[in-house]
Design an enzyme around this catalytic site. Structure first.
Site, mmCIF file in Angstrom:
data_model
loop_
_atom_site.group_PDB
_atom_site.id
_atom_site.type_symbol
_atom_site.label_atom_id
_atom_site.label_comp_id
_atom_site.label_asym_id
_atom_site.label_seq_id
_atom_site.Cartn_x
_atom_site.Cartn_y
_atom_site.Cartn_z
ATOM 1 N N PRO A 9 -10.159 -3.880 0.741
ATOM 2 C CA PRO A 9 -9.302 -4.729 1.561
ATOM 3 C C PRO A 9 -7.807 -4.486 1.389
ATOM 4 O O PRO A 9 -7.333 -4.250 0.285
ATOM 5 C CB PRO A 9 -9.656 -6.152 1.091
ATOM 6 C CG PRO A 9 -10.383 -5.980 -0.185
ATOM 7 C CD PRO A 9 -11.052 -4.654 -0.133
ATOM 8 N N ASN A 10 -7.140 -4.517 2.518
ATOM 9 C CA ASN A 10 -5.673 -4.425 2.624
ATOM 10 C C ASN A 10 -5.120 -3.018 2.407
ATOM 11 O O ASN A 10 -3.925 -2.799 2.577
ATOM 12 C CB ASN A 10 -4.980 -5.424 1.675
ATOM 13 C CG ASN A 10 -5.399 -6.841 1.952
ATOM 14 O OD1 ASN A 10 -5.257 -7.302 3.083
ATOM 15 N ND2 ASN A 10 -5.953 -7.538 0.970
ATOM 16 N N ARG A 17 2.455 -2.770 3.126
ATOM 17 C CA ARG A 17 2.058 -3.719 2.096
ATOM 18 C C ARG A 17 2.809 -3.475 0.786
ATOM 19 O O ARG A 17 2.675 -2.407 0.182
ATOM 20 C CB ARG A 17 0.566 -3.493 1.871
ATOM 21 C CG ARG A 17 -0.017 -4.297 0.788
ATOM 22 C CD ARG A 17 -1.435 -3.840 0.481
ATOM 23 N NE ARG A 17 -1.957 -4.721 -0.515
ATOM 24 C CZ ARG A 17 -2.959 -4.444 -1.319
ATOM 25 N NH1 ARG A 17 -3.586 -3.288 -1.223
ATOM 26 N NH2 ARG A 17 -3.338 -5.312 -2.226
ATOM 27 N N TYR A 22 2.906 -0.149 -3.778
ATOM 28 C CA TYR A 22 1.971 0.802 -3.158
ATOM 29 C C TYR A 22 2.651 1.947 -2.406
ATOM 30 O O TYR A 22 1.963 2.805 -1.858
ATOM 31 C CB TYR A 22 1.013 0.035 -2.228
ATOM 32 C CG TYR A 22 0.232 -1.034 -2.971
ATOM 33 C CD1 TYR A 22 -0.679 -0.682 -3.967
ATOM 34 C CD2 TYR A 22 0.434 -2.382 -2.716
ATOM 35 C CE1 TYR A 22 -1.378 -1.656 -4.668
ATOM 36 C CE2 TYR A 22 -0.262 -3.366 -3.416
ATOM 37 C CZ TYR A 22 -1.163 -2.995 -4.391
ATOM 38 O OH TYR A 22 -1.855 -3.952 -5.085
ATOM 39 N N ASN A 73 -11.648 3.001 -4.135
ATOM 40 C CA ASN A 73 -10.642 2.032 -4.552
ATOM 41 C C ASN A 73 -11.096 0.708 -3.955
ATOM 42 O O ASN A 73 -10.870 0.438 -2.778
ATOM 43 C CB ASN A 73 -9.255 2.411 -4.023
ATOM 44 C CG ASN A 73 -8.199 1.420 -4.498
ATOM 45 O OD1 ASN A 73 -8.527 0.347 -4.984
ATOM 46 N ND2 ASN A 73 -6.927 1.777 -4.341
ATOM 47 N N ALA A 76 -8.945 -5.499 -4.161
ATOM 48 C CA ALA A 76 -9.150 -6.800 -4.818
ATOM 49 C C ALA A 76 -10.600 -7.016 -5.250
ATOM 50 O O ALA A 76 -10.862 -7.763 -6.202
ATOM 51 C CB ALA A 76 -8.713 -7.930 -3.888
ATOM 52 N N GLU A 97 -13.535 5.623 -9.839
ATOM 53 C CA GLU A 97 -12.735 4.458 -9.443
ATOM 54 C C GLU A 97 -11.261 4.862 -9.460
ATOM 55 O O GLU A 97 -10.794 5.441 -10.442
ATOM 56 C CB GLU A 97 -12.979 3.335 -10.475
ATOM 57 C CG GLU A 97 -12.109 2.104 -10.290
ATOM 58 C CD GLU A 97 -12.192 1.143 -11.502
ATOM 59 O OE1 GLU A 97 -12.700 1.551 -12.585
ATOM 60 O OE2 GLU A 97 -11.732 -0.003 -11.355
ATOM 61 N N HIS A 99 -7.174 3.540 -8.581
ATOM 62 C CA HIS A 99 -6.190 2.518 -8.192
ATOM 63 C C HIS A 99 -4.825 3.163 -8.083
ATOM 64 O O HIS A 99 -4.445 3.969 -8.942
ATOM 65 C CB HIS A 99 -6.131 1.385 -9.223
ATOM 66 C CG HIS A 99 -7.436 0.680 -9.356
ATOM 67 N ND1 HIS A 99 -7.890 -0.225 -8.425
ATOM 68 C CD2 HIS A 99 -8.425 0.798 -10.284
ATOM 69 C CE1 HIS A 99 -9.091 -0.643 -8.777
ATOM 70 N NE2 HIS A 99 -9.436 -0.038 -9.896
ATOM 71 N N ARG A 106 -0.643 -5.305 -14.782
ATOM 72 C CA ARG A 106 -0.210 -6.333 -13.825
ATOM 73 C C ARG A 106 -0.780 -7.701 -14.237
ATOM 74 O O ARG A 106 -1.043 -7.926 -15.399
ATOM 75 C CB ARG A 106 -0.614 -5.905 -12.415
ATOM 76 C CG ARG A 106 0.081 -4.579 -12.019
ATOM 77 C CD ARG A 106 -0.347 -4.089 -10.648
ATOM 78 N NE ARG A 106 0.025 -5.037 -9.602
ATOM 79 C CZ ARG A 106 -0.412 -4.957 -8.330
ATOM 80 N NH1 ARG A 106 -1.204 -3.963 -7.979
ATOM 81 N NH2 ARG A 106 -0.032 -5.854 -7.446
#
Ligand code: DQA
Length: 144
Positions: A9-10, A17, A22, A73, A76, A97, A99, A106
């Site tokens: 998502p996103n 964003r 990012y 990725n 969320a 995976e 990111h 974070r």
């Protein structure tokens, strides 16, 4: 070799964003970069982005018997989804995976990754280059 690239998502809003996290490049830029590298490595890609957890689970299930590796990725859903973990465990396809940022540095709620337990590697904090590294990891893994 055939690789499935999944983004959660996103991530379709890359560029717009939170550019401080990012960057300013778009989702289309990411896919173009990956397609070019895959072509150079003689690998075919299927790229899919969804804002919906079930669609990502379906994409993992549909990759069974088709993909030699998965780059994901989960965005969320990294921090919430047992369903994505179970899907990767079920199909047993080597998965990396990725990111863009380093979630471990974070907010606390980003420190848990459910899917990590089913992945052969996790790459964090390298921006788009992390996806390229993931592609090379899967190529090496499949040739070994
Ligand atoms: C992300 C990190 C996640 O915590 C976040 O929810 C994202 C993107 C990353 O690529 O850095 O959407 O997966």
């Amino acid at each position: 070799m055939h690789i499935l690239v999944l983004n959660g998502p996103n991530l379709n809003l890359l560029g717009l964003r939170e550019p401080e996290h990012y960057g300013t490049k778009s989702y289309a830029d990411l896919i173009a970069l990956l397609e070019a590298e895959a072509k150079a490595c003689d690998v075919t890609l299927e790229c899919f982005q969804s804002n919906h957890e079930g669609d990502l689970v379906d994409a993992i299930q549909n990759a069974y018997g088709k993909a030699d590796g998965i780059i994901i990725n989960p965005a969320a859903y990294t921090h919430t989804s047992v369903a994505l973990l179970d899907a990767v465990k079920a199909v047993q396809i080597p998965t990396v995976e990725v990111h863009l940022t380093d979630p471990d540095t974070r907010e606390n709620f980003r420190h848990i990754s459910y899917i990590r337990a089913a992945c052969i590697q996790t790459i964090c904090g390298k921006g788009f280059a992390g996806y390229i590294e993931a592609l090379h990891t899967l190529i090496k893994h499949c040739k070994a």
